[in-house]
Design an enzyme around this catalytic site. Structure first.
Site, PDB file in Angstrom:
ATOM      1  N   CYS A  32      39.427  -6.492  19.906  1.00 38.83           N
ATOM      2  CA  CYS A  32      38.133  -6.005  20.382  1.00 38.83           C
ATOM      3  C   CYS A  32      38.224  -4.546  20.841  1.00 38.83           C
ATOM      4  O   CYS A  32      37.222  -3.840  20.900  1.00 38.83           O
ATOM      5  CB  CYS A  32      37.634  -6.880  21.527  1.00 38.83           C
ATOM      6  SG  CYS A  32      37.779  -8.630  21.158  1.00 38.83           S
ATOM      7  N   ASN A 296      40.225 -17.729  21.313  1.00 41.01           N
ATOM      8  CA  ASN A 296      41.105 -17.897  22.461  1.00 41.01           C
ATOM      9  C   ASN A 296      40.967 -19.290  23.066  1.00 41.01           C
ATOM     10  O   ASN A 296      41.965 -19.970  23.349  1.00 41.01           O
ATOM     11  CB  ASN A 296      40.762 -16.805  23.486  1.00 41.01           C
ATOM     12  CG  ASN A 296      41.778 -16.746  24.597  1.00 41.01           C
ATOM     13  OD1 ASN A 296      42.953 -17.018  24.390  1.00 41.01           O
ATOM     14  ND2 ASN A 296      41.319 -16.424  25.786  1.00 41.01           N
TER      15      ASN A 296
HETATM   16  C1  FAD Z   1      37.323  -4.201  15.410  1.00 40.94           C
HETATM   17  C2  FAD Z   1      37.117  -5.576  15.969  1.00 40.94           C
HETATM   18  C3  FAD Z   1      36.410  -5.751  17.154  1.00 40.94           C
HETATM   19  C4  FAD Z   1      36.209  -7.035  17.669  1.00 40.94           C
HETATM   20  N1  FAD Z   1      35.505  -7.169  18.835  1.00 40.94           N
HETATM   21  C5  FAD Z   1      35.308  -8.429  19.355  1.00 40.94           C
HETATM   22  C6  FAD Z   1      34.611  -8.604  20.570  1.00 40.94           C
HETATM   23  O1  FAD Z   1      34.159  -7.630  21.199  1.00 40.94           O
HETATM   24  N2  FAD Z   1      34.452  -9.869  21.049  1.00 40.94           N
HETATM   25  C7  FAD Z   1      34.952 -10.974  20.398  1.00 40.94           C
HETATM   26  O2  FAD Z   1      34.789 -12.100  20.880  1.00 40.94           O
HETATM   27  N3  FAD Z   1      35.621 -10.824  19.232  1.00 40.94           N
HETATM   28  C8  FAD Z   1      35.811  -9.586  18.696  1.00 40.94           C
HETATM   29  N4  FAD Z   1      36.505  -9.437  17.532  1.00 40.94           N
HETATM   30  C9  FAD Z   1      36.971 -10.641  16.808  1.00 40.94           C
HETATM   31  C10 FAD Z   1      38.308 -11.111  17.346  1.00 40.94           C
HETATM   32  O3  FAD Z   1      39.218 -10.059  17.332  1.00 40.94           O
HETATM   33  C11 FAD Z   1      38.801 -12.253  16.459  1.00 40.94           C
HETATM   34  O4  FAD Z   1      37.826 -13.263  16.465  1.00 40.94           O
HETATM   35  C12 FAD Z   1      40.126 -12.814  16.974  1.00 40.94           C
HETATM   36  O5  FAD Z   1      41.131 -11.847  16.940  1.00 40.94           O
HETATM   37  C13 FAD Z   1      40.526 -14.005  16.118  1.00 40.94           C
HETATM   38  O6  FAD Z   1      41.758 -14.472  16.562  1.00 40.94           O
HETATM   39  P1  FAD Z   1      42.712 -15.273  15.579  1.00 40.94           P
HETATM   40  O7  FAD Z   1      43.947 -15.528  16.343  1.00 40.94           O
HETATM   41  O8  FAD Z   1      41.985 -16.382  14.953  1.00 40.94           O
HETATM   42  O9  FAD Z   1      42.989 -14.234  14.386  1.00 40.94           O
HETATM   43  P2  FAD Z   1      43.674 -12.802  14.429  1.00 40.94           P
HETATM   44  O10 FAD Z   1      43.605 -12.185  15.778  1.00 40.94           O
HETATM   45  O11 FAD Z   1      43.088 -12.060  13.272  1.00 40.94           O
HETATM   46  O12 FAD Z   1      45.187 -13.155  14.137  1.00 40.94           O
HETATM   47  C14 FAD Z   1      45.562 -13.704  12.908  1.00 40.94           C
HETATM   48  C15 FAD Z   1      46.958 -13.222  12.653  1.00 40.94           C
HETATM   49  O13 FAD Z   1      47.504 -13.994  11.592  1.00 40.94           O
HETATM   50  C16 FAD Z   1      48.343 -13.161  10.837  1.00 40.94           C
HETATM   51  N5  FAD Z   1      48.463 -13.803   9.521  1.00 40.94           N
HETATM   52  C17 FAD Z   1      47.489 -14.096   8.629  1.00 40.94           C
HETATM   53  N6  FAD Z   1      47.991 -14.727   7.571  1.00 40.94           N
HETATM   54  C18 FAD Z   1      49.314 -14.861   7.806  1.00 40.94           C
HETATM   55  C19 FAD Z   1      50.385 -15.439   7.080  1.00 40.94           C
HETATM   56  N7  FAD Z   1      50.198 -16.029   5.902  1.00 40.94           N
HETATM   57  N8  FAD Z   1      51.641 -15.387   7.603  1.00 40.94           N
HETATM   58  C20 FAD Z   1      51.857 -14.805   8.816  1.00 40.94           C
HETATM   59  N9  FAD Z   1      50.882 -14.231   9.537  1.00 40.94           N
HETATM   60  C21 FAD Z   1      49.629 -14.272   9.048  1.00 40.94           C
HETATM   61  C22 FAD Z   1      47.648 -11.810  10.822  1.00 40.94           C
HETATM   62  O14 FAD Z   1      48.599 -10.789  10.624  1.00 40.94           O
HETATM   63  C23 FAD Z   1      47.061 -11.764  12.242  1.00 40.94           C
HETATM   64  O15 FAD Z   1      47.881 -11.097  13.146  1.00 40.94           O
HETATM   65  C24 FAD Z   1      36.733  -8.153  16.994  1.00 40.94           C
HETATM   66  C25 FAD Z   1      37.454  -7.984  15.808  1.00 40.94           C
HETATM   67  C26 FAD Z   1      37.654  -6.722  15.304  1.00 40.94           C
HETATM   68  C27 FAD Z   1      38.427  -6.559  14.020  1.00 40.94           C
END
Ligand code: FAD
Length: 358
Positions: A32, A296
């Site tokens: 974020c 989260n």
């Molecule tokens: C610019 C930006 C701003 C945002 N602002 C907000 C906000 O203000 N409020 C909010 O609620 N949400 C926000 N979000 C969304 C939030 O960041 C995501 O919803 C959150 O990070 C999702 O978490 P996650 O753990 O599911 O995925 P991610 O945080 O994307 O983590 C997934 C991880 O898996 C890894 N991965 C994927 N495939 C593989 C594989 N095959 N092998 C090994 N590793 C792998 C990737 O490298 C990554 O690190 C924002 C997102 C972005 C991009």
């Protein structure tokens, strides 16, 4: 890592070995904050890191392997095929329980020129680091943001703050089309207030490149817009193909199907975050919503269950909050279009604080 931390709270290292693989160079960071890192408001990458792999190892006995991509899941053998990018080695790693948290993949349309240098997606911290380095080094005068979702809007604000002439191209007639049109109009006004030049109702058809192979413009249904840097903000899709290839059920939204305890269709395999399907508690429909606030909570629920406790994530109600310049904007429930039927819509004008507070 939310799941890993919760599982560790319930099971010590002697009872549960926890190993995490991430294909990128960072883990446990605040995505974020990426727009604020690009604008310079956040000075260094370290400020966005919540916990480093060293802290996870030393304080929590959780082994985090960065630069390790999981390329295959073998459910019958309980094994993962892991590709170590640095050494280019591949090895199988066994598991008893597996947590799939592969996040989302930014939409990158197969349009001419989309792979040119200077066209950025912003999904991971690595993307943010690359974009900031490009902007710092090349000092672009004009930028085009493609897509008016909340990430596109935050990036427009970041680039305007850097003094870059910023254009936003959006196929719909309003930015943030998850909002009703009257609210979308307020957001459009707020974007213009800090200098964004809007191209609404214009679809992107391709990207032009200069003699050096770098992006030089964006071709839209309304004409070409010159650009020295382009940021794609076209939304994301759940990163579910790895799980799907292993035979784990993917739901109608395209995300991994889970129950309220974040269990997938396969015993001992859990999923949470952007890759996992959510139930919309108003419509009752399965949806994919990529927000950290849900990710989260789901991760924590999965970790509690995986560690032997009991927790549930009942679903989402469509809430999102953001700030566009001086305008604070929020939504919850179903929008008029999402609901599919609107018998009545009411606009209520009020204040956010008592009249005596100036
Ligand atoms: C610019 C930006 C701003 C945002 N602002 C907000 C906000 O203000 N409020 C909010 O609620 N949400 C926000 N979000 C969304 C939030 O960041 C995501 O919803 C959150 O990070 C999702 O978490 P996650 O753990 O599911 O995925 P991610 O945080 O994307 O983590 C997934 C991880 O898996 C890894 N991965 C994927 N495939 C593989 C594989 N095959 N092998 C090994 N590793 C792998 C990737 O490298 C990554 O690190 C924002 C997102 C972005 C991009």
């Amino acid at each position: 890592m939310s799941a890993a931390s919760q599982a560790r709270r319930r099971q010590g290292p002697e009872a549960l070995e926890i190993v995490a693989f991430d294909g990128g160079n960072f883990s446990s960071y605040s995505a974020c904050g990426i727009p604020y890192y690009v604008s310079g408001l956040v000075g260094d990458v370290e400020s966005l890191l919540v916990r480093t792999p060293e802290v996870f190892r030393e304080k929590y006995s959780i082994q985090v392997h960065l630069g390790h991509e999981v390329v295959e899941i073998d459910l019958d053998r309980g094994s993962l095929l892991v590709h170590d990018r640095a050494s280019d080695d591949r090895r199988w790693e066994g598991f008893d329980d597996l947590m799939v948290a592969t996040g989302a993949t930014p939409v990158r349309p197969a349009l001419p020129g989309v792979d040119a240098a200077g066209v950025f997606g912003v999904q991971t911290l690595d993307d943010g680091v690359e974009l900031r380095a490009y902007v710092t080094e090349r000092k672009p005068r004009r930028a085009v943001i493609v897509g008016g979702g909340y990430i596109g809007l935050e990036m427009a604000e970041a680039l305007c703050a850097l003094g870059v002439e910023t254009h936003l191209v959006e196929a719909a007639n309003q930015p943030m089309n998850t909002l009703d049109p009257d609210m979308g109009a307020l957001v459009a006004g707020a974007l213009q207030d800090f200098g964004t030049i809007l191209h609404l109702g214009h679809e992107v058809a391709g990207f032009q490149t200069g003699p050096d192979g770098r992006v030089s413009g964006v071709v839209t249904s309304g004409g070409a817009v010159a650009a020295e840097v382009v940021v794609l903000g076209l939304g994301v899709t759940p990163n579910a193909p790895l799980a799907a290839a292993a035979g784990i059920t993917v739901g109608p939204s395209g995300a991994v199907a889970v129950d309220q305890r974040m269990r997938t269709s396969h015993p001992g395999v859990w999923a949470a975050g952007d890759c996992a399907e959510k139930r919309h508690r108003v419509s009752g429909r399965p949806v994919a919503v990529a927000l950290g606030t849900h990710a989260n909570k789901e991760g924590r629920v999965a970790g509690i269950n995986l560690g032997g406790g009991y927790a549930t994530f009942p679903g989402v109600i469509g809430t999102a909050v953001t700030k566009v310049g001086a305008l604070e904007v929020a939504r919850t429930g179903l929008g008029e279009a999402e609901a599919g039927f609107v018998t009545d819509a009411v606009v209520s004008e009020s204040t956010t604080r008592a009249g005596y507070v100036s």
